[in-house]
Write a protein that holds these residues in place. Sequence first.
Motif, short mmCIF file in Angstrom:
data_model
loop_
_atom_site.label_atom_id
_atom_site.label_comp_id
_atom_site.label_asym_id
_atom_site.label_seq_id
_atom_site.Cartn_x
_atom_site.Cartn_y
_atom_site.Cartn_z
N CYS A 93 0.85 -1.19 0.00
CA CYS A 93 0.00 0.00 0.00
C CYS A 93 0.88 1.24 0.00
N ILE B 247 0.09 5.26 0.74
CA ILE B 247 -0.80 6.39 1.03
C ILE B 247 0.08 7.63 1.12
N ARG C 153 -4.72 7.42 -1.51
CA ARG C 153 -4.35 6.01 -1.50
C ARG C 153 -3.99 5.62 -2.93
N ASP D 260 -3.03 0.12 -3.38
CA ASP D 260 -3.91 -0.43 -2.36
C ASP D 260 -3.86 -1.96 -2.38
#
Length: 396
Positions: free
Chosen positions: A18, A20, A26, A29
């Motif tokens: 991931c 962010i 984001r 993901d």
Amino acid sequence: MSAERIASGDGVVFKDVCKIYPDGTRAVDMLNLDIRRGELVSLIGPSGCGKTTTLKMINRLEEPTSGSIVVGGEDVRSSDAVALRRRIGYVVQEIALFPHLTVAENINVVPALLGWSEAKMRSRADELLEMAGLAPERYRYRLPDQLSGGQKQRIGVLRALAADPQVILMDEPFGALDPISRETLQNELVSLQKNLRKTIVFVTHDMDEAIRISDRIAILRNGRVEQIGTPEEVQTAPKNDFIRNFIGEDRLSQMSPDDPVGVLLEEPWARALPSESAAAVLERMEENDREFIHVVDSKSGVWLGAALLGRVRRAAVAGKGVVESLSRDRKLYLEDAVLRDVAQMLADRDISIPILDADDRLLGVVTSAGLARLAMNRLRGKRPSSAGGEKKEGSR
Ligand SMILES: Nc1ncnc2c1ncn2[C@@H]1O[C@H](COP(=O)(O)OP(=O)(O)OP(=O)(O)O)[C@@H](O)[C@H]1O
Ligand SMILES: [Mg+2]
């Protein structure tokens, strides 16, 4: 490109990654991706789906928020970022060649950092220019200003290759070129890659480009991999409407009656076990309003036959098992069945056709509804006419 020459395990592996960004975006993901050593994988997907971010995490131009990325067997977090970047080639769209450095010096930026000798760098630059079809004696002392756009991109690719890295990242490297130069460089990349077998992660917007150059194509959506497969696989078996739209109807329409049937496989509405009584199976068929059920051995997955309503009814009256009602003559094998076979069989009799592997295991069924959907997808630019009402067929 041949799969045998691709070793697995020491390419580039993403596990549950991931990203962010600080502002809360984001970008990636839970991305999982296993790129094998020596493989060229394209990342393609709508703008903003996280392609560039995914690429930049491989050489730590961006750090993942969570998950792991392993390059050549080593977790990138345990590698020194600067050292990592020197052993991973990187090519971007607007090649930033150093304007005051010659072509040869630009090519040798990383070798110079690695402390190669002048003689070694000189012969490396010449070798690479030769490989790209640029006569060294004409080009090695030129400045970037004295090159065409296509030549600049070539030098950018050579620069990424100079220190002979195993992994090369390319972010829309040919995106800014005119179509003819783009195609030339794509072809050059393919022929280079035949000999070099680098692990290449190639970001592109252009599906034709991805199809032309890739061993596999990963289609990204909202920061994760929606589908990955060979160019052939994603074109013949798009997983859903998103992929289908993305690949484009015009490419999907290039299908012939001699194409394999894999694209049409669907799950049968139910499977019956050979141990079941005809009465029990009959009840299920009547409840679901079906004329037809496939009987499959639950352990081996082997297809034992199709049970037709009339015969199941007779076996039930006689108190027999469903196995007493089987017919086995109507089936196709995945390895040799083509769309034409399916169309002919369904035209002859509109009940689903079981598709088996070489060991007689049931892989799925092909139905007339599936064939109609496929035909609809292929009829480019023609509107579906409202042909009759929905008819429930016993075949599915
Ligand atoms: N430094 C950043 N800070 C905040 N958000 C970012 C940053 N870089 C990228 N993003 C966002 O992360 C998402 C993914 O961006 P990314 O550049 O990876 O997309 P992409 O697939 O390469 O798109 P494109 O095809 O347009 O190049 C986008 O929503 C983008 O706006
Ligand atoms: Mg991008």
